[in-house]
Structures are given as structure tokens and as C-alpha cells.
Design a protein around this motif. Structure first.
Motif, PDB file in Angstrom:
ATOM      1  N   UNK A  49       0.834  -1.211   0.000  1.00  0.00           N
ATOM      2  CA  UNK A  49       0.000   0.000   0.000  1.00  0.00           C
ATOM      3  C   UNK A  49       0.866   1.257   0.000  1.00  0.00           C
ATOM      4  N   UNK A  50       1.934   1.250   0.781  1.00  0.00           N
ATOM      5  CA  UNK A  50       2.846   2.400   0.813  1.00  0.00           C
ATOM      6  C   UNK A  50       3.467   2.608  -0.563  1.00  0.00           C
ATOM      7  N   UNK A  51       3.893   1.526  -1.181  1.00  0.00           N
ATOM      8  CA  UNK A  51       4.496   1.639  -2.512  1.00  0.00           C
ATOM      9  C   UNK A  51       3.480   2.137  -3.537  1.00  0.00           C
ATOM     10  N   UNK A  52       2.263   1.672  -3.450  1.00  0.00           N
ATOM     11  CA  UNK A  52       1.220   2.142  -4.372  1.00  0.00           C
ATOM     12  C   UNK A  52       1.052   3.650  -4.249  1.00  0.00           C
ATOM     13  N   UNK A  53       1.039   4.133  -3.023  1.00  0.00           N
ATOM     14  CA  UNK A  53       0.871   5.575  -2.793  1.00  0.00           C
ATOM     15  C   UNK A  53       2.095   6.348  -3.278  1.00  0.00           C
ATOM     16  N   UNK A  54       3.289   5.904  -2.893  1.00  0.00           N
ATOM     17  CA  UNK A  54       4.508   6.622  -3.282  1.00  0.00           C
ATOM     18  C   UNK A  54       4.695   6.660  -4.795  1.00  0.00           C
TER      19      UNK A  54
ATOM     20  N   UNK B 298       9.726  12.499 -20.214  1.00  0.00           N
ATOM     21  CA  UNK B 298       9.342  12.075 -18.861  1.00  0.00           C
ATOM     22  C   UNK B 298       9.933  10.717 -18.471  1.00  0.00           C
ATOM     23  N   UNK B 299      10.489  10.012 -19.432  1.00  0.00           N
ATOM     24  CA  UNK B 299      10.983   8.658 -19.144  1.00  0.00           C
ATOM     25  C   UNK B 299      12.105   8.694 -18.114  1.00  0.00           C
ATOM     26  N   UNK B 300      13.153   9.448 -18.377  1.00  0.00           N
ATOM     27  CA  UNK B 300      14.313   9.452 -17.485  1.00  0.00           C
ATOM     28  C   UNK B 300      13.969   9.972 -16.087  1.00  0.00           C
ATOM     29  N   UNK B 301      13.284  11.122 -15.952  1.00  0.00           N
ATOM     30  CA  UNK B 301      12.934  11.559 -14.589  1.00  0.00           C
ATOM     31  C   UNK B 301      12.040  10.553 -13.851  1.00  0.00           C
ATOM     32  N   UNK B 302      11.153   9.908 -14.588  1.00  0.00           N
ATOM     33  CA  UNK B 302      10.261   8.919 -13.964  1.00  0.00           C
ATOM     34  C   UNK B 302      11.050   7.707 -13.477  1.00  0.00           C
ATOM     35  N   UNK B 303      11.976   7.238 -14.305  1.00  0.00           N
ATOM     36  CA  UNK B 303      12.774   6.078 -13.910  1.00  0.00           C
ATOM     37  C   UNK B 303      13.682   6.413 -12.726  1.00  0.00           C
ATOM     38  N   UNK B 304      14.202   7.638 -12.699  1.00  0.00           N
ATOM     39  CA  UNK B 304      15.025   8.061 -11.557  1.00  0.00           C
ATOM     40  C   UNK B 304      14.160   8.107 -10.292  1.00  0.00           C
ATOM     41  N   UNK B 305      12.963   8.670 -10.400  1.00  0.00           N
ATOM     42  CA  UNK B 305      12.053   8.733  -9.242  1.00  0.00           C
ATOM     43  C   UNK B 305      11.706   7.325  -8.764  1.00  0.00           C
ATOM     44  N   UNK B 306      11.420   6.425  -9.684  1.00  0.00           N
ATOM     45  CA  UNK B 306      11.106   5.040  -9.309  1.00  0.00           C
ATOM     46  C   UNK B 306      12.305   4.372  -8.648  1.00  0.00           C
ATOM     47  N   UNK B 307      13.496   4.645  -9.151  1.00  0.00           N
ATOM     48  CA  UNK B 307      14.704   4.081  -8.541  1.00  0.00           C
ATOM     49  C   UNK B 307      14.856   4.553  -7.097  1.00  0.00           C
ATOM     50  N   UNK B 308      14.629   5.843  -6.870  1.00  0.00           N
ATOM     51  CA  UNK B 308      14.732   6.394  -5.512  1.00  0.00           C
ATOM     52  C   UNK B 308      13.678   5.755  -4.604  1.00  0.00           C
ATOM     53  N   UNK B 309      12.454   5.647  -5.096  1.00  0.00           N
ATOM     54  CA  UNK B 309      11.366   5.056  -4.301  1.00  0.00           C
ATOM     55  C   UNK B 309      11.663   3.589  -3.997  1.00  0.00           C
TER      56      UNK B 309
END
Length: 183
Positions: free
Chosen positions: A54-59, A109-120
Motif C-alpha cells: 500500500x505504501x508503494x502504491x501511494x509513493x 518524462x521517461x528518465x525523470x520517472x525512472x530516476x524517481x522510481x529508482x529512488x522510491x
């Protein structure tokens, strides 16, 4: 399932009688206590995994929404469900995000999204998940991480899935053993 619901008490009393005859009352009580401990540990593990999902879904939903990725909430929810199975959540997050951005031509948006997902995902794998599991199965987060590494190397996917609850059960039984020996 219906037969177990309808005749569950009969089945349990039958097997209790069989085990009582095979092992005796004293050992049967030890088996019951062990099974009760195992049930508590595995239920805590599942509870921790569900909360983590659930936390991951939200983040993921919030992170991708901020970056204005289409279907951010859908990707987040699917990632949360995928997180219930080790290593599946990140594949869903990265794969769907890349696919959606490519299909809709959102290349910037691909690179910023993948970076955000990596951080999460890094935050989840190193902080959130070990802490949640340690709280729900009463094991230090470092033991959770070590058990996942050992479980993965010994048992692959199944080893990773069972590592934390088995480590918790071993710790619980070891604590009980030490308590009996010292008192």
C-alpha cells in the motif's frame, strides 16, 4: 473449501486424536505452540507485506503524478500489488512507466520517472520494507536484510519469499529455548 468449512471441526478433532496417539499429549502441546508461533509470524509477515504494498502504491502514484506520467495511479496500484511478490513490483513500475511514456510520446518524462522510481524502490528496499517487517515479525531490520540475502542464495525466489518469516520463527524459538534454559 466447502467441505473444509462444513467438516473442519471433525477433521481437526480426527487429526488431533491421531497426533495425540502418535506423539503423546506432551509433544502434541509443543507442536500446537510451535504452530501457533508459526501462524503469528507468517501472519505478521503478510501484514507487513500488504502494508508495504500500500505504501508503494501511494509513493509511486504520487511520484509519477507529480511528474505528470499518464496512468500514474494505475501504475502505482499495480506496483503495490506486484510488491507483494519479491522483485515483481519494480519490474511492473519500470516496465509500465516506460511503456506508457513511449506509447504516448512522453519521451522527456521517461528518465525523470525512472530516476524517481529508482529512488522510491531503493528507499523501500533498504528502509521501509525491512522496518515494516521487523515491526510485524519482531526481528531487527538487519536480520531481515541478511535473511533475504541468505534465503535468495539458498532457495531462489521461494527462499526470498520465506526468508524473513523463517528467520523470525527461528529467532522466536531460540528466544523461548534460552528462556527455558535460564529459568
Amino acid at each position: 473449501s466447502l467441505y473444509f468449512l462444513a467438516d473442519g471441526k471433525k477433521i481437526l478433532s480426527y487429526w488431533a486424536r491421531v497426533f495425540r496417539l502418535l506423539f503423546g499429549e506432551k509433544r502434541l502441546e509443543k507442536i500446537r505452540l510451535f504452530l501457533k508461533d508459526a501462524d503469528r509470524v507468517f501472519a505478521g509477515y503478510l501484514r507487513g507485506q500488504i502494508i508495504d504494498g500500500m505504501i508503494m502504491a501511494i509513493l509511486v502514484s504520487v511520484g509519477l503524478s507529480i511528474l505528470q506520467v499518464r496512468y500514474a495511479v494505475v501504475i502505482g496500484v499495480l506496483t503495490g500489488f506486484g510488491n507483494l511478490i519479491p522483485y515483481v513490483g519494480p519490474f511492473i513500475a519500470y516496465g509500465l512507466t516506460t511503456l506508457v511514456c513511449l506509447v504516448y510520446g512522453d519521451f522527456s518524462r521517461i528518465l525523470p520517472s525512472l530516476v524517481a522510481l529508482f529512488v522510491i524502490q531503493t528507499l523501500d528496499g533498504n528502509v521501509i520494507n525491512p522496518r515494516l517487517l521487523s515491526e510485524n515479525i519482531d526481528v531487527h531490520p538487519l536480520v531481515v536484510i541478511i535473511s533475504l540475502i541468505i534465503g535468495g542464495s539458498l532457495g531462489g525466489f521461494l527462499g526470498i519469499f520465506l526468508a524473513a518469516p523463517v528467520a523470525s520463527l527461528v529467532k522466536l524459538e531460540l528466544d523461548k529455548f534460552m528462556e527455558r534454559k535460564t529459568s
